[in-house]
Write a protein that holds these residues in place. Structure first.
Motif, mmCIF file in Angstrom:
data_model
loop_
_atom_site.group_PDB
_atom_site.id
_atom_site.type_symbol
_atom_site.label_atom_id
_atom_site.label_comp_id
_atom_site.label_asym_id
_atom_site.label_seq_id
_atom_site.Cartn_x
_atom_site.Cartn_y
_atom_site.Cartn_z
ATOM 1 N N THR A 10 0.857 -1.185 0.000
ATOM 2 C CA THR A 10 0.000 0.000 0.000
ATOM 3 C C THR A 10 0.887 1.226 0.000
ATOM 4 N N ARG A 11 0.248 2.395 0.067
ATOM 5 C CA ARG A 11 1.018 3.645 0.143
ATOM 6 C C ARG A 11 1.911 3.670 1.371
ATOM 7 N N THR B 74 5.408 -1.749 2.142
ATOM 8 C CA THR B 74 6.033 -2.340 0.967
ATOM 9 C C THR B 74 7.011 -3.410 1.437
ATOM 10 N N HIS C 163 8.351 -5.913 -3.981
ATOM 11 C CA HIS C 163 7.785 -4.597 -4.210
ATOM 12 C C HIS C 163 8.667 -3.567 -3.502
ATOM 13 N N THR D 220 9.621 0.581 -2.680
ATOM 14 C CA THR D 220 9.304 2.004 -2.652
ATOM 15 C C THR D 220 10.614 2.778 -2.591
ATOM 16 N N ARG E 171 12.141 2.921 -14.328
ATOM 17 C CA ARG E 171 10.987 2.636 -15.192
ATOM 18 C C ARG E 171 10.908 1.149 -15.515
ATOM 19 N N GLU F 32 5.594 -2.040 -12.351
ATOM 20 C CA GLU F 32 4.642 -1.745 -11.281
ATOM 21 C C GLU F 32 5.159 -2.132 -9.904
ATOM 22 N N ARG F 33 6.217 -2.897 -9.848
ATOM 23 C CA ARG F 33 6.776 -3.281 -8.547
ATOM 24 C C ARG F 33 7.593 -2.152 -7.909
ATOM 25 N N ARG G 36 7.644 1.793 -6.844
ATOM 26 C CA ARG G 36 6.857 2.998 -6.608
ATOM 27 C C ARG G 36 7.800 4.121 -6.160
ATOM 28 N N LEU G 37 7.644 5.302 -6.753
ATOM 29 C CA LEU G 37 8.486 6.448 -6.429
ATOM 30 C C LEU G 37 7.752 7.409 -5.507
ATOM 31 N N GLN G 38 8.453 7.868 -4.489
ATOM 32 C CA GLN G 38 7.972 8.942 -3.635
ATOM 33 C C GLN G 38 9.065 10.013 -3.620
#
Length: 394
Positions: free
Chosen positions: A3-4, A7, A31, A33, A160, A164-165, A167-169
């Motif tokens: 989730t947000r 991970t 996954h 982040t 890139r 989908e695995r 996630r960038l913050q």
């Protein structure tokens, strides 16, 4: 399901090392982040020349890491879009006199035993490789394994390619490392909220020491400033990465004082890049006229044709320096769940894929492609010198 706020792995740092860690971890099924207080490649990566070098490395752990990365960059050049500008242009290490050439010859012979290819080029044949080199040089060694990428593009494409695995913050600073019982890491704190994960990778480059401090596992990472001069666009007057023999000694030096040694290379877009300077002045970005003058003069001594070429701009970057010139890679027993991938100094772009592969293998319990003992993060706590470990040639 991630989730947000949760991970499998958090990678702190969206430079090329962090991007490689995220890419290989995602490929292993995790996954990830990636958190960075700035944009992708906003730190040392964005200020780099994109060097992928074996020519400047003593036999030992760093060279082993570089040779693994050389193979991995070739694979990535096929897997990633061509926009990373991967060039297998080779390097040319030049000696001004017979003594310098003899030193290069001995250095290349030791490297050859580790799998490095290097060919001696006598002085009267240098212009066959680089027509604009200065006359009168004693000779050089040509390193066909040396290559180059566009570092910011490489970092972006690695992230890139994680799909989908990953996630960038971005634009979120890590202000704390969350821990549970026994000091085990369980995530990080940012102004936007906590993110939970059983593993945190410190790939924060020059700020890796600050992240380590937040986790209670200090690393003596220091910034080492360097400048690069960028000329106006030119025809391909410099075909390879060309540098003076004293560059190797500067890389290995621990001096805080200003050091400069000519490193000159052309780019596909036309400008010539001129480095390299090194000095430890904290995070001071003040333009050093002395450093730039020395770089320009040394470049012109190698390539007299540059004497009338305009320098269009200059930029500064900070290399993440560790006292023994080896990166910190691997789990930190002082903070279970924390892994380090920082302290690569000026070689982070070249060493990124091997670092990412190692971190992914450690996270997933896979087979390690090489021995990570020399890169142990806790070695500074122990007061050991990895250069004295068996198998280190420095």
């Amino acid at each position: 399901m991630p989730t947000r706020n949760s991970t499998d792995v958090i990678v702190i740092g969206a430079g090329v090392v962090g991007a490689a860690c995220a890419y290989y971890a995602a490929r292993s099924g995790l996954h990830v982040t990636v958190i960075d207080r700035g944009p992708v490649a906003g730190g040392t990566t964005g200020a780099g020349e994109g060097n992928l070098l074996v020519s400047d490395k003593e036999p030992g752990p760093e060279l082993d890491l570089a040779l693994l990365s050389t193979r991995l960059w070739r694979e990535l050049a096929d897997a990633l879009p061509p926009r990373i500008e991967y060039e297998t242009k080779g390097g040319l290490v030049v000696a001004a006199d017979a003594h310098g050439l003899a030193s290069l010859r001995e250095f290349a012979a030791r490297q050859a035993r580790s799998g490095v290819a290097a060919d001696e080029v006598p002085g009267d044949r240098l212009r066959d490789l680089e027509p604009h080199l200065a006359p009168g040089l004693a000779g050089a060694f040509h390193y066909p394994q040396d290559a180059q990428v566009q570092p910011a593009l490489a970092a972006a494409q690695l992230l890139r390619a994680g799909g989908e695995r990953v996630r960038l913050q971005l634009g979120e600073e890590v202000t704390g490392v969350l821990t549970g019982s026994g000091g085990r890491v369980r995530g990080v704190r940012t102004p936007a909220g906590d993110v939970h994960a059983p593993h945190v990778v410190n790939a924060a480059g020059t700020w890796g020491g600050e992240v380590a401090r937040l986790a209670g596992a200090p690393l003596p990472v220091l910034p080492r400033r360097g400048f690069v001069l960028v000329t106006e666009p030119l025809p391909r007057v410099v075909r390879r990465k060309v540098y003076a023999a004293d560059y190797v000694a500067d890389v290995a030096s621990g001096s805080a004082a200003l050091q400069t040694s000519a490193v000159v290379e052309g780019t596909p877009a036309g400008p010539v890049l001129i480095g390299a300077s090194r000095e430890r002045v904290g995070f001071d970005r003040t333009l050093s006229v002395a450093a730039l003058r020395r770089l320009a003069a040394q470049a012109v001594r190698l390539f007299p044709v540059l004497a009338t070429v305009r320098a269009m701009r200059t930029y500064a970057g900070f290399r993440p320096y560790l006292p023994d010139h080896l990166p910190a890679i691997g789990p930190d027993p002082r903070a279970p769940g924390l892994l380090h991938a920082c302290g690569h100094e000026g070689a982070g772009i070249g060493l990124a894929p091997a670092t990412g592969r190692l971190v992914a293998a450690l996270l997933g319990g896979g087979t390690l492609p090489l021995d990570i003992k020399p890169f142990r993060p806790e070695r500074f706590d122990e007061g050991t010198d990895p250069r004295k470990e068996p198998g280190h040639g420095a």
